[in-house]
Scaffold this motif. Sequence first.
Motif, PDB file in Angstrom:
ATOM      1  N   GLN A  65      43.356 120.820  53.773  1.00  8.41           N
ATOM      2  CA  GLN A  65      44.322 121.210  52.862  1.00  8.41           C
ATOM      3  C   GLN A  65      44.725 120.265  51.864  1.00  8.41           C
ATOM      4  O   GLN A  65      45.435 120.295  50.748  1.00  8.41           O
ATOM      5  N   GLN A  66      43.881 119.041  51.898  1.00  4.91           N
ATOM      6  CA  GLN A  66      44.252 117.933  51.123  1.00  4.91           C
ATOM      7  C   GLN A  66      43.422 117.898  49.926  1.00  4.91           C
ATOM      8  O   GLN A  66      42.449 118.506  49.710  1.00  4.91           O
ATOM      9  N   THR A  67      43.628 117.310  48.852  1.00  8.82           N
ATOM     10  CA  THR A  67      42.982 117.372  47.738  1.00  8.82           C
ATOM     11  C   THR A  67      41.978 115.804  47.684  1.00  8.82           C
ATOM     12  O   THR A  67      42.491 114.813  47.870  1.00  8.82           O
ATOM     13  N   PRO A  68      40.681 116.082  47.527  1.00 10.96           N
ATOM     14  CA  PRO A  68      39.683 114.907  47.804  1.00 10.96           C
ATOM     15  C   PRO A  68      39.973 113.724  47.065  1.00 10.96           C
ATOM     16  O   PRO A  68      40.284 114.062  45.692  1.00 10.96           O
ATOM     17  N   ALA A  69      39.938 112.649  47.452  1.00  8.12           N
ATOM     18  CA  ALA A  69      40.195 111.456  46.638  1.00  8.12           C
ATOM     19  C   ALA A  69      38.558 110.981  46.244  1.00  8.12           C
ATOM     20  O   ALA A  69      37.796 111.018  47.055  1.00  8.12           O
ATOM     21  N   THR A  70      38.685 110.229  45.041  1.00  9.97           N
ATOM     22  CA  THR A  70      37.516 109.621  44.803  1.00  9.97           C
ATOM     23  C   THR A  70      37.901 108.186  44.487  1.00  9.97           C
ATOM     24  O   THR A  70      38.740 107.908  43.441  1.00  9.97           O
ATOM     25  N   PRO A  71      37.436 106.839  44.963  1.00 10.94           N
ATOM     26  CA  PRO A  71      36.437 107.064  46.213  1.00 10.94           C
ATOM     27  C   PRO A  71      37.208 107.688  47.427  1.00 10.94           C
ATOM     28  O   PRO A  71      38.482 107.888  47.319  1.00 10.94           O
ATOM     29  N   ARG A  72      36.426 108.190  48.321  1.00  6.04           N
ATOM     30  CA  ARG A  72      37.040 108.687  49.431  1.00  6.04           C
ATOM     31  C   ARG A  72      37.790 107.889  50.218  1.00  6.04           C
ATOM     32  O   ARG A  72      37.518 106.562  50.347  1.00  6.04           O
ATOM     33  N   LYS A  73      39.138 107.971  50.680  1.00  6.59           N
ATOM     34  CA  LYS A  73      39.959 107.234  51.267  1.00  6.59           C
ATOM     35  C   LYS A  73      40.108 107.708  52.899  1.00  6.59           C
ATOM     36  O   LYS A  73      40.229 109.044  53.162  1.00  6.59           O
ATOM     37  N   VAL A  74      40.056 106.859  53.938  1.00  3.15           N
ATOM     38  CA  VAL A  74      40.272 107.324  55.249  1.00  3.15           C
ATOM     39  C   VAL A  74      41.728 107.796  55.550  1.00  3.15           C
ATOM     40  O   VAL A  74      42.652 107.177  55.430  1.00  3.15           O
ATOM     41  N   SER A  75      41.643 109.239  55.909  1.00  2.34           N
ATOM     42  CA  SER A  75      42.907 109.767  56.199  1.00  2.34           C
ATOM     43  C   SER A  75      43.127 110.189  57.529  1.00  2.34           C
ATOM     44  O   SER A  75      44.288 109.992  58.143  1.00  2.34           O
ATOM     45  N   ILE A 104      32.784 117.144  54.540  1.00  2.21           N
ATOM     46  CA  ILE A 104      33.548 115.814  55.343  1.00  2.21           C
ATOM     47  C   ILE A 104      32.583 114.733  55.281  1.00  2.21           C
ATOM     48  O   ILE A 104      31.484 114.951  56.055  1.00  2.21           O
ATOM     49  N   LYS A 105      33.001 113.538  55.123  1.00  2.00           N
ATOM     50  CA  LYS A 105      32.370 112.383  55.267  1.00  2.00           C
ATOM     51  C   LYS A 105      32.914 111.736  56.424  1.00  2.00           C
ATOM     52  O   LYS A 105      33.987 111.091  56.334  1.00  2.00           O
ATOM     53  N   LEU A 106      32.042 111.627  57.565  1.00  2.00           N
ATOM     54  CA  LEU A 106      32.603 111.028  58.964  1.00  2.00           C
ATOM     55  C   LEU A 106      31.777 109.876  59.116  1.00  2.00           C
ATOM     56  O   LEU A 106      30.583 109.968  59.060  1.00  2.00           O
ATOM     57  N   ALA A 107      32.697 108.935  59.722  1.00  2.00           N
ATOM     58  CA  ALA A 107      31.832 107.761  59.786  1.00  2.00           C
ATOM     59  C   ALA A 107      32.231 107.529  61.588  1.00  2.00           C
ATOM     60  O   ALA A 107      33.571 107.491  61.822  1.00  2.00           O
ATOM     61  N   VAL A 108      31.246 107.244  62.305  1.00  2.00           N
ATOM     62  CA  VAL A 108      31.244 106.894  63.772  1.00  2.00           C
ATOM     63  C   VAL A 108      30.892 105.469  63.937  1.00  2.00           C
ATOM     64  O   VAL A 108      29.757 105.095  63.614  1.00  2.00           O
ATOM     65  N   LEU A 109      31.875 104.632  64.433  1.00  2.00           N
ATOM     66  CA  LEU A 109      31.516 103.303  64.470  1.00  2.00           C
ATOM     67  C   LEU A 109      31.780 102.611  65.701  1.00  2.00           C
ATOM     68  O   LEU A 109      32.872 102.808  66.352  1.00  2.00           O
ATOM     69  N   HIS A 121      26.595 102.960  55.236  1.00  2.00           N
ATOM     70  CA  HIS A 121      27.185 104.652  55.294  1.00  2.00           C
ATOM     71  C   HIS A 121      28.597 104.576  54.964  1.00  2.00           C
ATOM     72  O   HIS A 121      29.132 105.250  54.027  1.00  2.00           O
ATOM     73  N   LEU A 122      29.372 103.506  54.849  1.00  2.00           N
ATOM     74  CA  LEU A 122      30.753 103.391  54.519  1.00  2.00           C
ATOM     75  C   LEU A 122      30.929 103.161  52.951  1.00  2.00           C
ATOM     76  O   LEU A 122      31.952 103.132  52.463  1.00  2.00           O
ATOM     77  N   ARG A 123      29.687 102.794  52.097  1.00  2.00           N
ATOM     78  CA  ARG A 123      29.869 102.792  50.808  1.00  2.00           C
ATOM     79  C   ARG A 123      30.456 104.170  50.111  1.00  2.00           C
ATOM     80  O   ARG A 123      29.804 105.278  50.351  1.00  2.00           O
ATOM     81  N   GLY A 124      31.378 104.068  49.461  1.00  2.00           N
ATOM     82  CA  GLY A 124      31.976 105.149  48.798  1.00  2.00           C
ATOM     83  C   GLY A 124      33.220 105.673  49.674  1.00  2.00           C
ATOM     84  O   GLY A 124      33.632 106.865  49.270  1.00  2.00           O
ATOM     85  N   ALA A 144      34.347  96.251  54.637  1.00  2.16           N
ATOM     86  CA  ALA A 144      33.525  97.535  54.605  1.00  2.16           C
ATOM     87  C   ALA A 144      34.345  98.780  54.181  1.00  2.16           C
ATOM     88  O   ALA A 144      33.930  99.896  53.902  1.00  2.16           O
ATOM     89  N   LEU A 145      35.792  98.727  54.896  1.00  2.00           N
ATOM     90  CA  LEU A 145      36.598  99.839  54.639  1.00  2.00           C
ATOM     91  C   LEU A 145      37.822  99.289  54.934  1.00  2.00           C
ATOM     92  O   LEU A 145      38.209  98.195  55.148  1.00  2.00           O
ATOM     93  N   SER A 146      38.917 100.226  54.543  1.00  2.00           N
ATOM     94  CA  SER A 146      40.224  99.823  54.745  1.00  2.00           C
ATOM     95  C   SER A 146      40.982 101.020  55.295  1.00  2.00           C
ATOM     96  O   SER A 146      40.518 102.083  55.372  1.00  2.00           O
ATOM     97  N   ILE A 147      41.912 100.773  56.362  1.00  2.00           N
ATOM     98  CA  ILE A 147      42.615 101.649  57.124  1.00  2.00           C
ATOM     99  C   ILE A 147      44.022 102.006  56.314  1.00  2.00           C
ATOM    100  O   ILE A 147      44.823 102.468  57.071  1.00  2.00           O
ATOM    101  N   SER A 148      44.451 101.261  55.117  1.00  2.00           N
ATOM    102  CA  SER A 148      45.661 101.211  54.600  1.00  2.00           C
ATOM    103  C   SER A 148      46.162 102.891  54.173  1.00  2.00           C
ATOM    104  O   SER A 148      47.413 103.040  53.916  1.00  2.00           O
ATOM    105  N   SER A 149      45.211 103.867  54.128  1.00  2.00           N
ATOM    106  CA  SER A 149      45.458 105.155  53.764  1.00  2.00           C
ATOM    107  C   SER A 149      45.670 106.314  54.713  1.00  2.00           C
ATOM    108  O   SER A 149      45.741 107.355  54.591  1.00  2.00           O
ATOM    109  N   VAL A 150      45.566 105.637  55.904  1.00  2.00           N
ATOM    110  CA  VAL A 150      45.447 106.465  57.007  1.00  2.00           C
ATOM    111  C   VAL A 150      46.936 107.240  57.226  1.00  2.00           C
ATOM    112  O   VAL A 150      47.906 106.851  57.327  1.00  2.00           O
ATOM    113  N   GLN A 151      46.583 108.737  57.458  1.00  2.00           N
ATOM    114  CA  GLN A 151      47.671 109.392  57.564  1.00  2.00           C
ATOM    115  C   GLN A 151      47.887 109.939  58.903  1.00  2.00           C
ATOM    116  O   GLN A 151      49.268 110.101  59.504  1.00  2.00           O
ATOM    117  N   THR A 152      46.778 109.920  59.847  1.00  2.00           N
ATOM    118  CA  THR A 152      46.936 110.295  61.221  1.00  2.00           C
ATOM    119  C   THR A 152      46.052 109.494  62.096  1.00  2.00           C
ATOM    120  O   THR A 152      44.911 109.216  61.690  1.00  2.00           O
TER     121      THR A 152
END
Length: 416
Positions: A65-75, A104-109, A121-124, A144-152
Amino acid sequence: MPFSSLQLIPDLQRAISERGYSTPTAIQSAAIPVIVGGGDLVACAQTGSGKTAAFCLPLLQRWNQQTPATPRKVSVLILVPTRELATQVGDTLRSLAAFLPKPIKLAVLFGGVSINPQMMHLRGGADMVVATPGRLLDLIAHNALSISSVQTLVLDEADRLLELGFQDELNQLLKLLPAQRQNCLFSATFPEQLSALAQDFLKSPTRIDIAATEITTPEISQRAIVVDTANRTQLLRHLIDSENWDRVLVFAASRYATEVIALKLRKARIAAEPFHGELSQGKRTQVLADFKAQRIRVVVATDVAARGIDIANLPVVVNFDLPRSTDDYVHRIGRTGRAGEAGLAVSFISTGNEAHFRLIEQRQQVKVEREIIAGFEPTEKDVSVSTEDKSNGGIKGKRPSKKDKLRALAAQENKS
């Protein structure tokens, strides 16, 4: 109650149908509406109750239901204790997202493998991340990534995250997350330490408790077989052959024990492999793949390594060594009897652990009749000790040291 009553979008209902789901489990019926509604949640549900889909389905619906962000942000961030569980959750998310209108772009780390492919893989960016805490912190340190945009935020197997020593890593990650977010905590047990953690970061959560009524479900039959310690391997071989077990997950107390037991089974022409934390990720993946494909008949595992093992229709679990804690017993037997299938949990009882097994029975409010198998009659001291017995019996603070256990095990197994 059908899945359609949970108001999931048609694309998710199609994915559910493709996976063969018919009706939601108790945890799914209770948790999905809460997560879709954006509320905090504490869910206590036993292993095998369907909890992975219980949070994956509503998370995918909310993300769609969300509007895609560019670049993608971890929600969405899902934290898990082991590599195997990370892989399992990732596979479930990909399967359920198969028919969503936007990819959906999923990262399993997770650790144990090179960090470089994960950084690439986390580029973008990424939409959802499933991770073990240590590797996630490493990737954050590498920018390599930020979790400052996590919603859940979801903590899966939260009790294990604490037991395996991730408290400090969790505290570091919580400080990096936004203050306003949805929090979901899933666990098979709810020790005091976990209650304290939940109070720290959940806000007026809905509490769902399924585990207390499901641990004694008749789908998991429990057996306790009295046997001398030195004869356990021969008894295991006998049971595998005489009862025609096609796949067996055996729990042992240490890495060394898994290696010894698996070796002795292979000498008896039973396809078996050890499974412990010191194996490479490639080896662990191969063992699980062979076990699922029934190219391996027996996997001998430690508690830590077995977290996240999800084998459909696994018929038998054997406690070659009893677990240290009652909670570990819950996790172990939950590897069988999953998703409504019948399962069998067998425990080997000897003089030294009878008192401990009685404690397990007491905590689980069950009584398992002791069996003796012909040809394996115990010759050690009578196991029918008083509940007031003060011998070690598995009680904390009274056990032999780890080195003592390994020496004793080696001596006993060499007689086998």
